[in-house]
Design a protein around this motif. Structure first.
Motif, PDB file in Angstrom:
ATOM      1  N   CYS B  92       0.843  -1.203   0.000  1.00 29.62           N
ATOM      2  CA  CYS B  92       0.000   0.000   0.000  1.00 29.62           C
ATOM      3  C   CYS B  92       0.875   1.249   0.000  1.00 29.62           C
ATOM      4  O   CYS B  92       1.351   1.685   1.038  1.00 29.62           O
ATOM      5  N   SER B 308      -4.874   5.011   0.412  1.00 32.89           N
ATOM      6  CA  SER B 308      -4.040   4.446  -0.630  1.00 32.89           C
ATOM      7  C   SER B 308      -4.789   3.268  -1.258  1.00 32.89           C
ATOM      8  O   SER B 308      -5.998   3.099  -1.042  1.00 32.89           O
ATOM      9  N   ASP B 310      -4.231  -1.026  -2.340  1.00 28.98           N
ATOM     10  CA  ASP B 310      -3.391  -2.229  -2.362  1.00 28.98           C
ATOM     11  C   ASP B 310      -3.063  -2.534  -3.826  1.00 28.98           C
ATOM     12  O   ASP B 310      -3.974  -2.756  -4.630  1.00 28.98           O
ATOM     13  N   ALA B 317      -7.205   1.061   0.573  1.00 29.56           N
ATOM     14  CA  ALA B 317      -6.505   0.601   1.779  1.00 29.56           C
ATOM     15  C   ALA B 317      -5.817   1.805   2.396  1.00 29.56           C
ATOM     16  O   ALA B 317      -5.703   2.856   1.764  1.00 29.56           O
ATOM     17  N   THR B 320       0.787   2.062   4.014  1.00 24.67           N
ATOM     18  CA  THR B 320       1.668   1.365   4.942  1.00 24.67           C
ATOM     19  C   THR B 320       2.288   2.368   5.919  1.00 24.67           C
ATOM     20  O   THR B 320       2.572   3.499   5.541  1.00 24.67           O
TER      21      THR B 320
END
Lengths: 374, 374, 374, 374
Positions: B92, B308, B310, B317, B320
């Motif tokens: 992500c 974001s 994936d 998502a 990260t």
């Protein structure tokens, strides 16, 4: 690897550039190139020189039957005013110009030896070279425009305007300004400055659309596309600042306010709803429009000259007065488009290789197809 | 020609740099270099990583008996946290980082392969290399300092402070800030941002003094010192804008207000009473202090992650979360000093040549003597 | 653009190289690389050092999970004998080495500061870097071998042998010699030279097959592939001459005897029945095997030292004796393979671009398909 | 850093070069430059083109009042025969030329698009640029001459002749040959080849004297002076081999026979009684004359054309016949002098720096004085 050298003095016989590394089979549209040269010459506030010169590019090498053949392309622009050998010695350096620093560096008492080359007239060739690069980029749908954001106190608002709207408005404006009201104010500012024998700075923006995601690289400092663009644009005469996307606007912001969140749809692929990054993240294009802004200092030659020193006698003196513009922001914007075009063409050729247009297109297609299946 | 390459991933075993073209017989003061590395690590608002690492440079090659011998200098900094192979796959991409653009470019679904290199941890090596360049510059009296001008809303006023005052204040401040009041506000801004799991941008300034007039050149676009400095500074992670001297402040000014008039006295040689040009005119140093400013965007990794996608599933998502700083403006300033040091050392070696320190000094002396008699 | 820097002294702690610009997703076969390092070390006639060192490459950066990730690749080879700080000062330069010229250039009286870097031990890294390039080239079917053509009076005849025959014979031979009889004579020559405390020169050949037509270019002097290969090979320690194809054999020939006539068949595409051009015409590969030859001067360190001068006292003296080989022609051949591999990989990446192996392969496919339809 | 680009097609309007990085205040002796161009054109065995063209260099930029001013120098040579657009399409590639390889690379069926640039006519500009470099080198006492060592079976013996003797003899000879008897034989060989509609290869030597010890460097592969010279000379059209000093003569020698022992005297400094190294050890000049030799293949255009293929029909055909020389070895020697002059000027400027002639001279003086006291 695409590269170029330029040469020529402001009042020499001609200005020359060699562009090396361009693919073969690219149509050299001379009308387009000369139109770009004309765009560089225009702009309310330009000086007398621009009325004398009507720049036309001659292609001496690298083109046969109207198309490139892979060999180095030489572009020559003749000066109508080629009086370099008759012009007077210059002893009183102009503040803001290369005059004094250059004279010390190269060991001369005649600053004409410096100013003839440091003159922004050199950018004629850069525009010609950049225009050739634009023709290459067009083949991949990449388009570039500049527009004036600021001259003196007047500020152009372009929030919400599309690329094509900005392009149309800029091309029609005598100051490459996409905001009609601002343009009027700018003209007034220029008129006032002329009356006061003064000069004016400003700010322009360059936008490039349709560059694929993946140009430039994060892996080594000198491969970052924003760094290369910075170099190319900061090397334009009188440019004193450069920013990407939100640029200096980031200085008082928080991450949550400014980073461009990532979305995905089948039609649009990965995309953003904002573009504060100005199309470049980590030194790499992300597929959004590339947005750059430069500040230009006021023209350094004033008709009401500043204090200086005679370098021979070391006595106080007024700076030499050379023919000059009052404001050249729109012109610098056109030069900047060319600088951007060169850097994007270079980045495209680094990524996709290719010695003929067809070959580069095929490699480009490989990549675009991979992206589609990503 | 001075040049370098860096390598290394953020959680790899080590970060490496090779500096090529440095003169022989230069004392490599490791204490100085490691102190510079420590300066890079400090700064209120840095993250947990900086508590783990205590960067120490090891010189693997190019130095014998504590002095350079003319051969390439290899600098290695080991990572304490060298967990790259255990760290999770990243799917992500974080808005603002190279993650997504890099993954598309290099054709990977694991953005760890990108972020490990795009990480600002790379700048450890640049500081080590730049510190070696500083040791060289010191031999010619050239000194460089950075200081924080802005973090969030807090703005440091340093008008009227001398270089040495700024240097002392910056070195003592936890945020490299020469304005005590501003520093306090900055700390508060950082604390608030931490509480909000947010990050902060800002602005720093780099000043270099005692560079002789005549470094850089106006003759070709890629030889202009400001253009090269722009490239070096814009290549630092998270830097989105660059300006010289008055920079963007020129945009609404007139020539008569801003160009630095020229004076002369026996003692001071040619000099200026103002320094809006920031020490560079026409791409060439003019003998005044070099003044540069950069804007840094807020750290792109947020503890309260942004939206974001994936990249595998293409589903929405959250980005990260990697370990990160809240604000790293002072640290970026130290990196920028090193980038400036490299460019000045390169420009010095281009102008004066020399394979040993003594030889470069002698050539430098030639030039300085010529200037004195100019 | 593929590029590299190497660093390291012969008796320093380690030798280092950074290779920048290699595609991602290339498997780094360490067994292959270390086997290449072993090939470099072997060869009848090598000195004691080669018995001490057993070179093993460590990859510090740029590789994750056994594959490249696009970031710079650092290769480190540790020296077992890292005695640089204990080794004696060298005052009596060895004729043939960089000792004296280097000491004058870098301003030192201790030639150890020169010879530690000018030593051919530097080539360990070049072989490691070149081996990584070979792994890349393998993906396109390109293969490279060197074999010894001459040591002292002994001359290897390989007329009529195929590439694969030469490769097999060379790999099996203790002197990389594809002619068994010649090999025996060469061994005798080396034994005699050892007895006489003397050293021996020779000649080797490098052959590269399956490079596509179209690498390099005729358009600018520094883009000609033969010129670049010349630079790469002439930069190997002790190489004093370079030729392509018939090379110096052309000097007394007529055009009608030597130019390779052109044929065409559906299966073979354009082809030649002779290959005097050595696979390169006009600076561009023509699809035939690339054939290069280099002469190596005898090792410059003699156990029965030559006349020299003590640089401090300026008195006549015998040259310093360092541990050395008697003959290292086969080893130089392996180094040359790596130099060729680097240049071919660079030329491939220039022509085909690509940031991942898959991307470069797709672009390569574009071109090969175009050739098929030509 | 001295650099240049050339451009231009054989039958285009003109040939152009830009030389960037030359010091200011160097007198541009046009008579000298044009005399060098004339030397390039002469030589028994040259073709009809040389009777048509009388090359004259025009300097378009970078020179004012007969002296350089530090800015890029543009040299333009007009073609009398500028018929490129009327000349026929070329479909039958000439063996030995870039024709076929270039056509495949650049994707064209008309090999005129290749041969117009790959033609040795490009070297006109290299000679003009090299001549400017010679003017610079002269200021430091550095002189360069080429002479023909071999044409066909005829071999010139020059053992024992001094540089100035060789220079005088070469300049007077119609074939740049310092051996009168050999010259006569060479003329006969050329006459025979003409009668047979054939062409001839040969070998020339370039000698450069008075380069100071210490140019080039051993520290990185691409800084070795012999490697750079190799690149420059191998990039000259039709050159297929290069050697330094004894060169290929080293292949069957022992170290004790060939390495140049080192002597010292107050008057001569360090010196050698032999010069097998050809003035370069470890990639660095050692103060002895630089001696280089190149082999030239026979001209690839034969009046009795070789077998080829029509690239459109793929049918067997005879190679196209273009106007051409029978032998151009003396001319290639003159080009090689210029290539050497460029590389030496570049190496001088790297070592000594300097932006004006006076500055470089002062730095050079620093070094020479240090050597005297070494």
């Amino acid at each position: 690897m695409l590269r170029y050298l330029t040469s020529g003095e402001s009042h020499g016989t001609s200005l020359v550039g060699i562009l090396e590394g361009m693919v073969s089979a690219l149509k050299m549209d001379m009308k387009f190139i000369n139109n770009e040269l004309a765009r560089r010459q225009k702009g309310y506030g330009r000086g007398a020189r621009m009325k004398i010169e009507k720049d036309t590019a001659e292609i001496l090498t690298g083109v046969k039957g109207g198309k490139t053949i892979g060999s180095p392309i030489t572009i020559l622009v003749k000066n109508k005013d080629a009086s370099i050998n008759e012009l007077p010695v210059v002893r009183c350096p102009r503040p803001g110009h290369a005059d004094l620093a250059g004279a010390l560096k190269y060991g001369t008492y005649d600053m004409r030896e410096i100013l003839e080359r440091s003159s922004a007239r050199e950018t004629v060739v850069r525009v010609a070279i950049g225009s050739a690069c634009k023709l290459f980029l067009k083949e991949f749908g990449i388009d570039i425009i500049s527009h004036t954001r600021r001259i003196g106190k007047a500020y152009a608002e372009t929030e919400g305007l599309s690329f094509s709207a900005i392009k149309q408005l800029s091309l029609k404006s005598s100051l490459s300004c996409a905001d009609k009201n601002a343009e009027e104010q700018m003209i007034k500012e220029i008129d006032k400055a002329r009356d006061d024998k003064d000069s004016l700075g400003g700010m322009f923006e360059v936008i490039a659309v349709n560059a694929p995601a993946g140009l430039g690289s994060h892996v080594e400092y000198d491969r970052k596309l924003d760094a290369r663009l910075a170099m190319s644009l900061m090397s334009i005469q009188a440019i004193k600042g450069f920013e990407v996307g939100l640029g200096f606007g980031y200085r008082n912001k928080r991450g949550s306010e400014v980073h461009d969140e990532i979305y995905y749809s089948k039609e649009k692929f990965f995309y953003r709803k904002t573009n504060n990054a100005g199309g470049i993240e980590g030194g790499i294009t992300n597929g959004e429009p590339i947005v750059l802004r430069c500040v230009m200092k006021p023209i350094s030659t004033l008709m009401k000259p500043l204090k200086s020193v005679d370098v021979k006698t070391k006595k106080e003196a007024l700076a030499t007065v050379e023919r000059a513009d009052i404001c050249a922001v729109p012109s610098a914007g056109v030069v900047a488009e060319s600088a951007v075009a060169f850097e994007l063409a270079r980045a495209m050729l680094e990524k996709f290789g290719g010695d003929s247009l067809a070959e580069t297109k095929c490699s480009y297609g490989c990549y675009v197809n991979k992206l589609k299946k990503y």
